[in-house]
Write an enzyme that holds these catalytic residues in place. Structure first.
Site, PDB file in Angstrom:
ATOM      1  N   LYS A   1      -2.265   6.879  18.236  1.00 48.39           N
ATOM      2  CA  LYS A   1      -1.744   6.364  16.933  1.00 48.39           C
ATOM      3  C   LYS A   1      -2.304   5.274  16.273  1.00 48.39           C
ATOM      4  O   LYS A   1      -2.926   4.468  17.363  1.00 48.39           O
ATOM      5  CB  LYS A   1      -0.371   6.134  16.774  1.00 48.39           C
ATOM      6  CG  LYS A   1       0.172   6.656  15.502  1.00 48.39           C
ATOM      7  CD  LYS A   1       0.681   8.035  15.415  1.00 48.39           C
ATOM      8  CE  LYS A   1       1.289   8.369  14.136  1.00 48.39           C
ATOM      9  NZ  LYS A   1       1.521   9.973  13.937  1.00 48.39           N
TER      10      LYS A   1
ATOM     11  N   ASN B   1       5.381  15.548   1.134  1.00 50.04           N
ATOM     12  CA  ASN B   1       4.638  16.542   1.962  1.00 50.04           C
ATOM     13  C   ASN B   1       5.455  17.487   2.514  1.00 50.04           C
ATOM     14  O   ASN B   1       5.402  18.681   2.671  1.00 50.04           O
ATOM     15  CB  ASN B   1       3.501  15.927   2.523  1.00 50.04           C
ATOM     16  CG  ASN B   1       2.576  17.088   3.161  1.00 50.04           C
ATOM     17  OD1 ASN B   1       3.169  17.590   4.117  1.00 50.04           O
ATOM     18  ND2 ASN B   1       1.222  17.257   2.822  1.00 50.04           N
ATOM     19  N   ALA B   2       6.124  16.706   3.618  1.00 50.48           N
ATOM     20  CA  ALA B   2       6.932  17.720   4.348  1.00 50.48           C
ATOM     21  C   ALA B   2       8.127  18.389   3.882  1.00 50.48           C
ATOM     22  O   ALA B   2       8.243  19.672   3.746  1.00 50.48           O
ATOM     23  CB  ALA B   2       7.382  16.930   5.628  1.00 50.48           C
ATOM     24  N   GLY B   3       8.949  17.493   3.191  1.00 53.48           N
ATOM     25  CA  GLY B   3      10.222  18.205   2.440  1.00 53.48           C
ATOM     26  C   GLY B   3       9.937  19.164   1.434  1.00 53.48           C
ATOM     27  O   GLY B   3      10.578  20.215   1.189  1.00 53.48           O
TER      28      GLY B   3
HETATM   29  P1  NAD Z   1       5.503  11.453   1.999  1.00 53.76           P
HETATM   30  O1  NAD Z   1       5.210  10.063   2.061  1.00 53.76           O
HETATM   31  O2  NAD Z   1       4.670  12.698   1.686  1.00 53.76           O
HETATM   32  O3  NAD Z   1       7.195  11.801   1.647  1.00 53.76           O
HETATM   33  C1  NAD Z   1       8.197  10.954   2.044  1.00 53.76           C
HETATM   34  C2  NAD Z   1       9.359  11.376   1.220  1.00 53.76           C
HETATM   35  O4  NAD Z   1      10.370  10.324   1.677  1.00 53.76           O
HETATM   36  C3  NAD Z   1       9.380  10.854  -0.289  1.00 53.76           C
HETATM   37  O5  NAD Z   1       9.848  11.934  -0.953  1.00 53.76           O
HETATM   38  C4  NAD Z   1      10.128   9.644  -0.361  1.00 53.76           C
HETATM   39  O6  NAD Z   1      10.685   9.470  -1.642  1.00 53.76           O
HETATM   40  C5  NAD Z   1      11.377   9.986   0.664  1.00 53.76           C
HETATM   41  N1  NAD Z   1      11.847   8.762   1.060  1.00 53.76           N
HETATM   42  C6  NAD Z   1      11.484   7.600   1.373  1.00 53.76           C
HETATM   43  N2  NAD Z   1      12.281   6.770   1.481  1.00 53.76           N
HETATM   44  C7  NAD Z   1      13.597   7.269   1.568  1.00 53.76           C
HETATM   45  C8  NAD Z   1      14.867   7.076   1.879  1.00 53.76           C
HETATM   46  N3  NAD Z   1      15.344   5.905   2.045  1.00 53.76           N
HETATM   47  N4  NAD Z   1      15.828   8.074   1.664  1.00 53.76           N
HETATM   48  C9  NAD Z   1      15.234   9.309   1.356  1.00 53.76           C
HETATM   49  N5  NAD Z   1      14.140   9.916   0.971  1.00 53.76           N
HETATM   50  C10 NAD Z   1      13.176   8.819   1.397  1.00 53.76           C
HETATM   51  O7  NAD Z   1       5.675  11.798   3.764  1.00 53.76           O
HETATM   52  P2  NAD Z   1       5.535  12.992   4.582  1.00 53.76           P
HETATM   53  O8  NAD Z   1       4.294  13.251   4.964  1.00 53.76           O
HETATM   54  O9  NAD Z   1       6.403  14.156   3.961  1.00 53.76           O
HETATM   55  O10 NAD Z   1       6.405  12.669   5.803  1.00 53.76           O
HETATM   56  C11 NAD Z   1       7.799  12.609   5.961  1.00 53.76           C
HETATM   57  C12 NAD Z   1       8.466  12.669   7.462  1.00 53.76           C
HETATM   58  O11 NAD Z   1       7.633  13.538   8.232  1.00 53.76           O
HETATM   59  C13 NAD Z   1       7.647  11.245   8.220  1.00 53.76           C
HETATM   60  O12 NAD Z   1       8.627  11.102   9.226  1.00 53.76           O
HETATM   61  C14 NAD Z   1       6.600  11.759   8.840  1.00 53.76           C
HETATM   62  O13 NAD Z   1       6.241  10.920  10.127  1.00 53.76           O
HETATM   63  C15 NAD Z   1       6.863  13.031   9.062  1.00 53.76           C
HETATM   64  N6  NAD Z   1       5.781  14.001   9.493  1.00 53.76           N
HETATM   65  C16 NAD Z   1       4.903  14.369   8.515  1.00 53.76           C
HETATM   66  C17 NAD Z   1       3.712  15.067   8.831  1.00 53.76           C
HETATM   67  C18 NAD Z   1       2.658  15.392   7.726  1.00 53.76           C
HETATM   68  O14 NAD Z   1       1.712  16.223   8.115  1.00 53.76           O
HETATM   69  N7  NAD Z   1       3.072  15.164   6.528  1.00 53.76           N
HETATM   70  C19 NAD Z   1       3.262  15.607  10.214  1.00 53.76           C
HETATM   71  C20 NAD Z   1       4.341  15.032  11.292  1.00 53.76           C
HETATM   72  C21 NAD Z   1       5.413  14.407  10.794  1.00 53.76           C
END
Ligand code: NAD
Length: 420
Positions: free
Chosen positions: A110, A225-227
């Site tokens: 990382k 992205n994930a949600g």
């Molecule tokens: P992202 O930045 O695209 O989205 C993050 C989301 O979380 C946003 O909608 C933001 O508004 C929300 N958020 C931020 N603070 C918050 C809070 N206090 N309460 C509720 N929601 C909140 O990030 P992502 O890529 O979707 O990643 C989200 C999680 O998934 C992280 O933990 C990341 O490490 C994990 N993850 C992502 C990937 C990937 O490929 N995108 C891969 C593995 C793990």
């Protein structure tokens, strides 16, 4: 989330505790723990970047390889104002277990830069990205250590980093970094791979438990992205009824269900899901405690903790976020019969398609989407089977089982290399 130094130290301790337990259960030599609880290579430096107004700013920067016994190291780059080396150590270790659980021929790493990307202009961002590659050039490479996008790093930034690496190398090396735009050697399906992997692993788990998912309710915390991609794909592929979603501004709930197209348009137009009209407003804390079948933390770490774990009413937690459940909460969920699909399995779709990207780069031949999706599904299903079989064999919960799978695979590679 504010990450203090003290919390970060605890994160590393948490990893060590789980590792110790796995080494003991697997009856491995003590040296296995000594190696796996420490990093293989840590480079900490600073990036000096000329800002648009002519002054120079200094940014702390890191790259940590935790273990490379199983292959070239792999792991994202985080550009975050609260970045700490301890957080990167924790995530580098998790990457080593994740690649092993997925049986990818890769190690774990990382990296990151402590900076506030939101306050940088595009030219400043570009200089920062190029400087990162210049400083870490010697330890990066398709057969050495391969970064990818993570927090606040987008595909344009990856494009600049690729270009800087190739300029310095004097050759095309698309496999040095993943998450590239398609025009620069990226893989189809990468942008939604984490959510899709989560959908596939959930489908496989439901099949194994003989619990149909069609019409079951789900709540998703985080709409990035994930949600957001999970919302779309869970509706489309599993027929789940998503009744609650949230982002950093708060959440929304409708017992009738939330339509992906409508909610995502609202998010795009207003910047938040909270502005969506046809639903009740809820807090992020309330979302965790909703009476739903599937709870999907997809934003931050430590959101299910000792003070709210008793209140979790979902039957299943799918951890798309990294580290959403604390150690104490894990025990409470297990005692209450909540089934957890742990992060190192549930969100491994992203690194799996990154690996496919590396394979395509190496052969300079690019796959159709159908092939990517089919192979991703197969990888997620096999990993689920490995974890569940381990869980049955050792009579342990799914997270402990995932650790056992990972530690067994990494330690085998270390033994064959003569490290232990
Ligand atoms: P992202 O930045 O695209 O989205 C993050 C989301 O979380 C946003 O909608 C933001 O508004 C929300 N958020 C931020 N603070 C918050 C809070 N206090 N309460 C509720 N929601 C909140 O990030 P992502 O890529 O979707 O990643 C989200 C999680 O998934 C992280 O933990 C990341 O490490 C994990 N993850 C992502 C990937 C990937 O490929 N995108 C891969 C593995 C793990």
């Amino acid at each position: 989330m504010e990450i203090t130094r003290e919390e970060s130290q605890e994160d590393v301790e948490f990893i060590k505790e789980q590792l110790q337990e796995s080494v003991k259960l697997l009856n491995l030599p003590e040296a296995t723990y000594d190696i796996l609880s420490t990093s293989e290579c840590e480079v900490r430096t600073r990036l000096t970047v000329r800002m648009d107004d002519g002054h120079t700013e200094v940014f702390p920067a890191y790259r940590i390889v935790w273990n490379s016994a199983r292959g070239p190291a792999k792991g994202g780059l985080r550009f975050h104002p609260d970045e700490t080396p301890e957080m990167i150590q924790k995530l580098a270790a998790l990457m080593s277990w994740k690649t092993a659980v997925m049986d990818l021929p890769l190690g774990g790493a990382k990296g990151g830069v402590r900076c506030d990307v939101k306050n940088l202009s595009n030219p400043e961002k570009e200089r920062l990205c190029r400087q990162y590659v210049k400083e870490f050039f010697d330890i990066l490479g398709p057969r050495l250590d391969v970064p990818a996008p993570d927090v606040y790093v987008d595909s344009q930034m990856i494009g600049w980093m690729l270009d800087e690496y190739e300029l310095k190398k004097g050759a095309k090396e698309p496999g040095v970094i993943t998450g590239k735009p398609l025009a620069l050697g990226g893989s189809v399906g990468r942008f939604e791979a984490t959510a899709r992997g989560g959908v596939y692993v959930l489908r496989a788990a439901a099949k194994r438990m003989e619990e149909p998912l069609e019409g079951k309710t789900a709540a998703i915390q985080g709409y990035g992205n994930a949600g957001a991609n999970f919302h779309r794909l869970a509706e489309e592929i599993l027929g789940l009824n998503v009744v609650a979603v949230s982002d950093s501004s708060g959440g929304i709930y409708s017992s009738k269900g939330l339509d992906y197209e409508a909610v995502s348009s609202c998010k795009e137009e207003t910047g938040t899901v909270v502005e969506f009209g046809n639903a009740d407003k809820i807090t992020n804390e309330e979302l965790i405690e909703l009476d739903v079948d599937v709870l999907v933390p997809a934003a931050l770490g430590d959101v299910i903790h000792k003070d709210n774990a008793e209140a979790v009413r979902a039957d299943l937690v799918l951890e798309l976020a990294n580290g959403p459940t604390t150690r104490e909460a894990d025990d409470i969920l297990n005692d209450n019969g909540v089934f957890v699909l742990p992060d190192m399995l549930a969100n491994a779709g992203g690194v799996t398609v990154s690996y496919f990207e590396q394979v395509q780069n190496a052969s300079n031949y690019y796959w159709q989407k159908e092939r990517v999706l089919k192979l991703l599904d197969r990888k997620m299903c096999s990993a689920l089977e490995r974890v569940m079989d381990m869980s049955d064999e050792y009579d342990v919960d799914s997270r402990t089982a995932a650790y056992l799978v990972a530690v067994k695979k990494v330690s085998k590679a270390m033994k064959l290399r003569g490290w232990i």
